[in-house]
Scaffold this motif. Structure first.
Motif, PDB file in Angstrom:
ATOM      1  N   ARG A 183      96.481 -50.111 102.919  1.00 21.28           N
ATOM      2  CA  ARG A 183      96.811 -50.403 101.681  1.00 21.28           C
ATOM      3  C   ARG A 183      96.460 -51.882 101.378  1.00 21.28           C
ATOM      4  N   VAL A 184      95.668 -52.107 100.390  1.00 26.36           N
ATOM      5  CA  VAL A 184      95.213 -53.509  99.829  1.00 26.36           C
ATOM      6  C   VAL A 184      95.847 -53.761  98.766  1.00 26.36           C
ATOM      7  N   ILE A 185      96.731 -55.276  98.669  1.00 25.85           N
ATOM      8  CA  ILE A 185      97.375 -55.591  97.420  1.00 25.85           C
ATOM      9  C   ILE A 185      96.931 -57.039  97.096  1.00 25.85           C
ATOM     10  N   ALA A 186      96.554 -57.582  96.022  1.00 21.33           N
ATOM     11  CA  ALA A 186      95.862 -58.857  95.993  1.00 21.33           C
ATOM     12  C   ALA A 186      96.447 -59.444  94.769  1.00 21.33           C
ATOM     13  N   CYS A 187      96.101 -60.596  94.328  1.00 18.70           N
ATOM     14  CA  CYS A 187      96.257 -61.365  93.072  1.00 18.70           C
ATOM     15  C   CYS A 187      94.858 -62.088  92.869  1.00 18.70           C
ATOM     16  N   ASN A 188      94.636 -62.531  91.671  1.00 19.86           N
ATOM     17  CA  ASN A 188      93.312 -63.020  91.404  1.00 19.86           C
ATOM     18  C   ASN A 188      93.572 -64.001  90.224  1.00 19.86           C
ATOM     19  N   VAL A 189      93.007 -65.171  90.303  1.00 19.88           N
ATOM     20  CA  VAL A 189      93.065 -66.340  89.338  1.00 19.88           C
ATOM     21  C   VAL A 189      91.621 -66.761  88.996  1.00 19.88           C
ATOM     22  N   ALA A 190      90.624 -66.205  89.605  1.00 23.57           N
ATOM     23  CA  ALA A 190      89.514 -66.617  89.558  1.00 23.57           C
ATOM     24  C   ALA A 190      88.371 -65.834  88.746  1.00 23.57           C
ATOM     25  N   GLY A 191      89.170 -64.959  87.781  1.00 26.62           N
ATOM     26  CA  GLY A 191      88.465 -64.328  86.615  1.00 26.62           C
ATOM     27  C   GLY A 191      87.800 -62.832  87.088  1.00 26.62           C
ATOM     28  N   GLU A 192      87.674 -62.225  86.203  1.00 27.55           N
ATOM     29  CA  GLU A 192      87.198 -60.742  86.212  1.00 27.55           C
ATOM     30  C   GLU A 192      85.772 -60.538  87.048  1.00 27.55           C
ATOM     31  N   PRO A 193      84.731 -61.400  86.998  1.00 28.88           N
ATOM     32  CA  PRO A 193      83.651 -61.188  87.640  1.00 28.88           C
ATOM     33  C   PRO A 193      84.037 -61.174  89.210  1.00 28.88           C
ATOM     34  N   VAL A 194      84.685 -62.002  89.689  1.00 26.09           N
ATOM     35  CA  VAL A 194      85.218 -62.298  90.926  1.00 26.09           C
ATOM     36  C   VAL A 194      85.924 -60.858  91.469  1.00 26.09           C
ATOM     37  N   LEU A 211      84.654 -53.471  98.271  1.00 25.09           N
ATOM     38  CA  LEU A 211      85.723 -53.026  99.139  1.00 25.09           C
ATOM     39  C   LEU A 211      86.005 -51.592  99.140  1.00 25.09           C
ATOM     40  N   SER A 212      85.140 -51.001  98.151  1.00 23.05           N
ATOM     41  CA  SER A 212      85.548 -49.556  97.680  1.00 23.05           C
ATOM     42  C   SER A 212      85.064 -48.489  98.641  1.00 23.05           C
ATOM     43  N   ALA A 213      84.038 -48.957  99.481  1.00 27.76           N
ATOM     44  CA  ALA A 213      83.499 -48.030 100.413  1.00 27.76           C
ATOM     45  C   ALA A 213      84.781 -47.844 101.623  1.00 27.76           C
ATOM     46  N   ARG A 214      85.509 -48.790 101.844  1.00 34.33           N
ATOM     47  CA  ARG A 214      86.413 -48.818 102.976  1.00 34.33           C
ATOM     48  C   ARG A 214      87.796 -48.747 102.548  1.00 34.33           C
ATOM     49  N   PHE A 215      88.241 -48.652 101.234  1.00 35.51           N
ATOM     50  CA  PHE A 215      89.512 -48.624 100.823  1.00 35.51           C
ATOM     51  C   PHE A 215      89.572 -48.078  99.466  1.00 35.51           C
ATOM     52  N   SER A 216      90.416 -46.954  99.539  1.00 34.29           N
ATOM     53  CA  SER A 216      90.525 -46.099  98.197  1.00 34.29           C
ATOM     54  C   SER A 216      90.937 -46.810  96.875  1.00 34.29           C
ATOM     55  N   ALA A 217      91.756 -48.010  97.040  1.00 32.74           N
ATOM     56  CA  ALA A 217      92.015 -48.608  95.838  1.00 32.74           C
ATOM     57  C   ALA A 217      92.631 -49.912  96.225  1.00 32.74           C
ATOM     58  N   ILE A 218      92.579 -50.995  95.328  1.00 33.21           N
ATOM     59  CA  ILE A 218      93.314 -52.302  95.481  1.00 33.21           C
ATOM     60  C   ILE A 218      94.322 -52.252  94.448  1.00 33.21           C
ATOM     61  N   SER A 219      95.416 -52.649  94.676  1.00 36.11           N
ATOM     62  CA  SER A 219      96.563 -52.822  93.836  1.00 36.11           C
ATOM     63  C   SER A 219      96.628 -54.501  93.462  1.00 36.11           C
ATOM     64  N   TRP A 220      96.048 -54.870  92.223  1.00 35.01           N
ATOM     65  CA  TRP A 220      96.250 -56.117  91.796  1.00 35.01           C
ATOM     66  C   TRP A 220      97.423 -56.518  91.241  1.00 35.01           C
ATOM     67  N   LEU A 221      98.484 -57.401  91.848  1.00 35.92           N
ATOM     68  CA  LEU A 221      99.303 -57.882  91.200  1.00 35.92           C
ATOM     69  C   LEU A 221      99.424 -58.534  89.670  1.00 35.92           C
TER      70      LEU A 221
END
Length: 238
Positions: free
Chosen positions: A47-58, A66-76
């Motif tokens: 399972r992948v969980i992430a947070c992002n402050v670098a903008g939508e393109p990043v 990462l989509s090929a190896r992980f079904s989904a990323i949960s963005w906090l």
């Protein structure tokens, strides 16, 4: 579980095995296209969980690579309440996801009042009371951003490589000392709000934290990465 903290300067990541970090690392945010190479060493299907402050393109680059190896990323995303932390921001959803993750991480380390400081591209100092209420916080330019702004926006000041001095006698030392005074002063002024609480301390994380820590006169604890800690704690609650 894999945690990813996407900052303005660096992408930090860690693989959590249920009791400790089995892997940790980072790469420059400008090199986000390399995230797929880095992820090749991660356990597939975790399972992948992430947070992002670098903008939508990043964020989009990370999702795609990462989509090929992980079904989904949960963005906090910041919420009204999570993991024992209540969000006192006027508009809770506008609190930066990295700050929210750090507060959740801090609550996992202490149930006492604390000041949660993330010293990265920007420095944030957030007040978390003993009941788990986020009472508010400040944002100021980080150490390197302060140094760079003086070099960029003044005619005769260099990008300083000086040292901290109580009474600087050259320009490089004067700039570095002034920027450190600004960082330490803001942190210590914010800590005054919790200083009288039992066992209160400052939890200090981020790339510039060791540099700042040696000048603090308040109780503090250096934390390797409160944001990753918070992401895992959030993920384990779901």
């Amino acid at each position: 579980m894999i945690a990813i903290d996407v900052g303005n300067t660096r992408i930090k990541w860690g693989v959590y095995d249920g009791s400790s970090w089995s892997q940790r690392g980072n790469l420059l945010t400008a090199e986000v296209t390399r995230i797929g190479e880095v992820a090749a060493a991660w356990p597939e299907g975790d399972r992948v969980i992430a947070c992002n402050v670098a903008g939508e393109p990043v964020r989009d680059q990370i999702d795609r690579r990462l989509s090929a190896r992980f079904s989904a990323i949960s963005w906090l995303r910041s919420d009204v309440e999570s993991c024992g932390v209540r969000n006192g921001y006027d508009l809770p959803e506008r609190l930066g996801a990295d700050r929210w993750a750090a507060l959740i991480g801090a609550r996992g380390h202490t149930d006492r009042a604390c000041l949660v400081v993330c010293a990265g591209t920007a420095t944030t100092a957030d007040w978390l009371d003993a009941d788990g209420n986020f009472r508010g916080g400040v944002i100021l330019p980080g150490m390197d951003l302060m140094l760079a702004s003086l070099a960029r926006d003044t005619a005769q000041l260099p990008l300083a490589e000086g040292e901290f001095r109580l009474a600087p006698r050259n320009t490089g030392d004067a700039i570095v000392s002034g920027c450190l005074h600004a960082q330490v002063g803001a942190i210590e002024r914010m800590f005054a709000a919790v200083a009288s609480e039992p066992s209160a301390k400052c939890l200090l994380t981020g790339g510039a934290s060791p540099r700042i820590a040696r000048h603090l006169s308040i109780p503090f604890q250096l934390m390797e990465n409160l944001i990753l800690d918070g992401l895992v704690r959030f993920g384990m609650s779901r």
